[in-house]
Design a protein around this motif. Structure first.
Motif, short mmCIF file in Angstrom:
data_model
loop_
_atom_site.label_atom_id
_atom_site.label_comp_id
_atom_site.label_asym_id
_atom_site.label_seq_id
_atom_site.Cartn_x
_atom_site.Cartn_y
_atom_site.Cartn_z
N PRO A 125 0.81 -1.22 0.00
CA PRO A 125 0.00 0.00 0.00
C PRO A 125 0.84 1.27 0.00
N MET A 126 2.16 1.14 0.25
CA MET A 126 3.05 2.30 0.19
C MET A 126 3.77 2.41 -1.15
N CYS A 127 3.46 1.52 -2.08
CA CYS A 127 4.12 1.49 -3.39
C CYS A 127 3.35 2.38 -4.37
N GLY A 128 3.99 3.46 -4.80
CA GLY A 128 3.34 4.39 -5.71
C GLY A 128 2.98 3.76 -7.04
N HIS A 129 3.84 2.86 -7.53
CA HIS A 129 3.56 2.20 -8.81
C HIS A 129 2.37 1.25 -8.69
N CYS A 130 2.21 0.64 -7.52
CA CYS A 130 1.04 -0.22 -7.28
C CYS A 130 -0.24 0.61 -7.32
N ALA A 131 -0.18 1.79 -6.70
CA ALA A 131 -1.35 2.67 -6.69
C ALA A 131 -1.73 3.09 -8.11
N LYS A 132 -0.71 3.35 -8.95
CA LYS A 132 -0.97 3.74 -10.34
C LYS A 132 -1.68 2.64 -11.12
N MET A 133 -1.42 1.40 -10.76
CA MET A 133 -2.00 0.27 -11.48
C MET A 133 -3.40 -0.09 -10.99
N THR A 134 -3.83 0.50 -9.87
CA THR A 134 -5.12 0.14 -9.28
C THR A 134 -6.30 0.27 -10.25
N PRO A 135 -6.42 1.36 -11.02
CA PRO A 135 -7.55 1.46 -11.96
C PRO A 135 -7.55 0.34 -13.00
N VAL A 136 -6.36 -0.11 -13.40
CA VAL A 136 -6.26 -1.20 -14.37
C VAL A 136 -6.79 -2.50 -13.77
N ILE A 151 -6.70 -11.83 -6.02
CA ILE A 151 -6.14 -11.73 -4.67
C ILE A 151 -4.93 -10.80 -4.71
N SER A 152 -4.96 -9.77 -3.87
CA SER A 152 -3.80 -8.89 -3.70
C SER A 152 -3.06 -9.31 -2.43
N ILE A 153 -1.77 -9.60 -2.58
CA ILE A 153 -0.94 -10.00 -1.44
C ILE A 153 -0.08 -8.80 -1.05
N MET A 154 -0.39 -8.22 0.11
CA MET A 154 0.30 -7.02 0.58
C MET A 154 1.52 -7.37 1.41
N PHE A 155 2.59 -6.64 1.20
CA PHE A 155 3.75 -6.74 2.08
C PHE A 155 3.57 -5.74 3.21
N GLY A 156 3.58 -6.22 4.47
CA GLY A 156 3.43 -5.33 5.62
C GLY A 156 3.26 -6.13 6.89
N ASN A 157 3.31 -5.45 8.02
CA ASN A 157 3.19 -6.09 9.32
C ASN A 157 1.73 -6.12 9.75
N ALA A 158 1.11 -7.29 9.66
CA ALA A 158 -0.31 -7.41 9.96
C ALA A 158 -0.64 -7.08 11.41
N SER A 159 0.33 -7.21 12.31
CA SER A 159 0.06 -6.95 13.73
C SER A 159 0.20 -5.46 14.08
N SER A 160 0.67 -4.66 13.14
CA SER A 160 0.86 -3.23 13.39
C SER A 160 -0.43 -2.46 13.13
N LYS A 161 -0.92 -1.74 14.14
CA LYS A 161 -2.13 -0.94 13.97
C LYS A 161 -1.92 0.13 12.91
N ALA A 162 -0.71 0.69 12.87
CA ALA A 162 -0.42 1.73 11.88
C ALA A 162 -0.51 1.16 10.47
N PHE A 163 0.07 -0.04 10.27
CA PHE A 163 -0.01 -0.65 8.94
C PHE A 163 -1.45 -0.98 8.58
N GLN A 164 -2.20 -1.50 9.54
CA GLN A 164 -3.61 -1.82 9.28
C GLN A 164 -4.36 -0.58 8.80
#
Length: 232
Positions: A125-136, A151-164
């Motif tokens: 979700p912090m990847c700008g290029h991923c965001a650009k591809m979202t409409p596609v 299925i979108s597989i996100m890289f991030g810490n699932a236990s982090s409230k900030a990441f959530q």
């Protein structure tokens, strides 16, 4: 009004996410800005971890026809496309699901969708290029979502409230209506030999990898062609 714009602190529901943000700033100011500071820290931490993890992986082999190759950068601007000759099923996985409100408490496994083609998006979700591809991806989901599991597989810490918060906001503000899961330790990224985001892996109904496309330069036409292959 949709419950997606409900204030988690007082329960009020708002017509838009913008109205909810204004309410949070005005009424729950300390919580709102505390979360924002936490999000910034999470972003920096995730960036640092991603650099360490990816730099520790072995270099990919030279590009050869018919063999999937990946980029060494964590965010890929250019486009690569490869066609696989299926040999064995893609690795199964079980990961926590996240949606526009946060973690759902459920897990998603690839094996749940045996007998169905699957479109995997490896992203952050912090990847700008991923965001650009979202409409596609949204357009493809509208066209093929009744025949292909997205299925979108996100890289991030699932236990982090900030990441959530970051991930949920990414999903909510873009109106994404397909499955999102979180790969906290990059186990699935490694198993699929993914070295950059965004990366798209298309599996046939036997869950054999048929196509792999890398980078925000990937066109809708190329992705659609990959989907058509698994629907033939």
């Amino acid at each position: 009004m949709t419950s997606k714009n409900r204030c988690r602190l007082c329960g009020k529901v708002f017509a838009t996410s913008t109205a909810l943000k204004q309410h949070m700033k005005a009424v729950h100011r300390s919580y709102y800005y505390g979360v924002r500071i936490g999000i910034l820290g999470a972003v920096l931490a995730i960036m640092a971890v991603s650099i360490l993890v990816y730099s520790s992986l072995p270099q990919p082999p030279p590009t050869t026809t018919g063999v999937a190759t990946t980029s060494t950068s964590t965010s890929v601007q250019t486009s690569k496309s490869t066609t696989q000759t299926p040999s064995k099923p893609a690795p199964d996985f079980t990961l926590p699901e996240i949606d526009s409100l946060g973690l759902t408490g459920k897990t998603i496994s690839l094996s749940q969708f045996n007998g169905k083609p699957v479109f995997l998006e490896f992203m952050s979700p912090m990847c700008g290029h991923c965001a650009k591809m979202t409409p596609v991806i949204k357009e493809l989901k509208e066209k093929y979502g009744d025949r292909v599991v997205f299925i979108s597989i996100m890289f991030g810490n699932a236990s982090s409230k900030a990441f959530q918060e970051i991930a949920s906001e990414f999903i909510r503000e873009r109106g994404l209506d397909w499955i999102h899961v979180v790969d906290s330790d990059l186990k699935v990224f490694r198993e699929y030999n993914v070295r950059g985001t965004p990366t798209y892996v298309v599996l046939n109904k036997e869950h054999m990898e048929v196509s792999r496309l890398i980078g925000s330069g990937t066109t809708e036409e190329a992705l659609e062609e990959a989907l058509k292959k698994v629907l033939q």
